[in-house]
Every structure is written in C-alpha cells, then in structure tokens.
Design a protein around this motif. Sequence first.
Motif, mmCIF file in Angstrom:
data_model
loop_
_atom_site.group_PDB
_atom_site.id
_atom_site.type_symbol
_atom_site.label_atom_id
_atom_site.label_comp_id
_atom_site.label_asym_id
_atom_site.label_seq_id
_atom_site.Cartn_x
_atom_site.Cartn_y
_atom_site.Cartn_z
ATOM 1 N N HIS A 1 -6.435 0.740 -2.932
ATOM 2 C CA HIS A 1 -7.529 1.299 -2.129
ATOM 3 C C HIS A 1 -8.852 1.251 -2.906
ATOM 4 O O HIS A 1 -9.893 0.877 -2.347
ATOM 5 N N LEU A 2 -8.813 1.637 -4.169
ATOM 6 C CA LEU A 2 -10.037 1.620 -4.976
ATOM 7 C C LEU A 2 -10.557 0.206 -5.197
ATOM 8 O O LEU A 2 -11.762 -0.006 -5.300
ATOM 9 N N ALA A 3 -9.639 -0.763 -5.249
ATOM 10 C CA ALA A 3 -10.036 -2.162 -5.431
ATOM 11 C C ALA A 3 -10.498 -2.808 -4.133
ATOM 12 O O ALA A 3 -10.938 -3.954 -4.126
ATOM 13 N N GLN A 4 -10.375 -2.074 -3.031
ATOM 14 C CA GLN A 4 -10.839 -2.512 -1.711
ATOM 15 C C GLN A 4 -10.047 -3.705 -1.170
ATOM 16 O O GLN A 4 -10.577 -4.558 -0.462
ATOM 17 N N PHE B 1 0.816 -1.208 0.000
ATOM 18 C CA PHE B 1 0.000 0.000 0.000
ATOM 19 C C PHE B 1 0.854 1.263 0.000
ATOM 20 O O PHE B 1 0.342 2.359 -0.162
ATOM 21 N N LYS B 2 2.156 1.109 0.203
ATOM 22 C CA LYS B 2 3.064 2.254 0.237
ATOM 23 C C LYS B 2 3.748 2.503 -1.106
ATOM 24 O O LYS B 2 4.520 3.451 -1.234
ATOM 25 N N ILE B 3 3.510 1.639 -2.091
ATOM 26 C CA ILE B 3 4.075 1.835 -3.430
ATOM 27 C C ILE B 3 3.181 2.834 -4.163
ATOM 28 O O ILE B 3 2.013 2.546 -4.434
ATOM 29 N N TRP B 4 3.738 3.986 -4.491
ATOM 30 C CA TRP B 4 2.896 5.114 -4.907
ATOM 31 C C TRP B 4 2.022 4.829 -6.113
ATOM 32 O O TRP B 4 0.877 5.282 -6.174
#
Length: 244
Positions: free
Chosen positions: A122-125, A112-115
Amino acid sequence: MLNKIFLNVFLYPLLIIWTSFAIAIGLPISLVARIFIPNATGKLTRLLIWLYGKGCLKIVSIFVPIKLEISNPKTLKPPCIIVANHLSFFDVYLMALLPFSNVIFVVRDWPFKIWFYAPFMHLAQYLNTEKLDLDQTISQAQYYLNQNCALCFFPEAHRSRTGELGRFYTGAFKIAKQTNVPIIPFCIQGTNIFLRPGSIWFERHPIKVKILSPVLPSQFSSYIEMRKQVKKIIQLTLQKIEKA
C-alpha cells in the motif's frame, strides 16, 4: 534429499532474519515519510523494497546460482513496462535484479492479503487489478509512468503449473500503446523448480534471468499484435535459455 534438507534448514532462518530486520527498519521509515514527506513516500518505499529484494537474492545466491543477462543495459530505464513470465512466488524477488528501484507492481488482490507485505504494498502504491477496473488501471498507470516509474506486469496473472507460458492478458500492452512506453520482456527460468507452485520447500536449482531489449509500441498497429509478438519473444528466449 539431504541437499534439500540442508538448503531449507539454513536458507529459511537467514531469510526470516533478513525479512524481520527489513520490516523492523523499513516500516517505521515509510510511515514517518508518509507523515513528513507524503509526496515521496511511494518512491522511498519502493527503494526499500528493492533493497530488501537485493538482500534476499544475496542470501539465496549463497546456496543457488542466479545468472543474469541483460541484452542492452543502456536502454533499461524508466519509464517502461516490465513484462515477465510467471513460474513461482519467488519471481517477484527477481525484480531486484533491475538496475533501478522505482517499480510499481500491477498485481491481483491476494498478495495484498499477506500481512507482512500488505503495508509495504500500500505504501509503495502498487496497483490492485481486482480493486480497479481496466479504465482505472490504465489511468493510474499513465499517472505513474508520467512520474518516471516502471510498471511490472505478470501478464499470465497466475503462476504456470507446467512451466509453459499461459495466456497473456492485454492490460500491459494496451497501456503501452496508449502511452507509447516501451515494454521490457523479463524472462525467468528455473524458479518453478527452486520454489514450486504450491510448495513451501526450496530445492537446489539454478535460476536464470534474461532481460531483453525494449519492444517499442510504434512497431505495431495494435496492442493485440504487440501482445502476440512479446509472448513469442519470451517463449523463444526461454527455449534458448533451457537449451544453453
């Protein structure tokens, strides 16, 4: 050595071009969907990620053979829980070999930290196991399984540095027992050489994937027993793939 240089000189630019195109097209689509069709944003984003992964595999297969074997294609459908051994960062791309796109990854915090991945995750939940406790993870997992999604776990939690299977954590198996959803063992061989842990350089080495028949929770008295059996099945399958 020349083969390795050739592979990286050509493969990296192709993947960068494809990734840039996918971000430029996919992110606006997902963001617009979030505004106008919020209930469908996750599923749409997961489809876009699946298509991106398929494109990456097409590019890689120009240089490196990727062999897929599915034991029982008719049984490979959501809701289910995909359980895969973990050898390399590249393993996540292999989920594009699945015949369906509605897959939610259950992973640790660092991806989640890979820009350039984080917005899509996040959008894919996708579920971040370091932001949720076990009860929250199970609750979220049950919700998405009820929405006819598949969940994807790498139960070792870390990439194997030796190629040997590590300890399997219990989360995937506890969820399977509580929801009575089958586990699909996803066996990966070769990615630890194609893209070694800790390395950024590709090596020309074949990748083999075998997707096994579902393992049903009803066959086991406990999730601990199920975890042990699934690990044994994956281990034996990897041994057979290596000898083939």
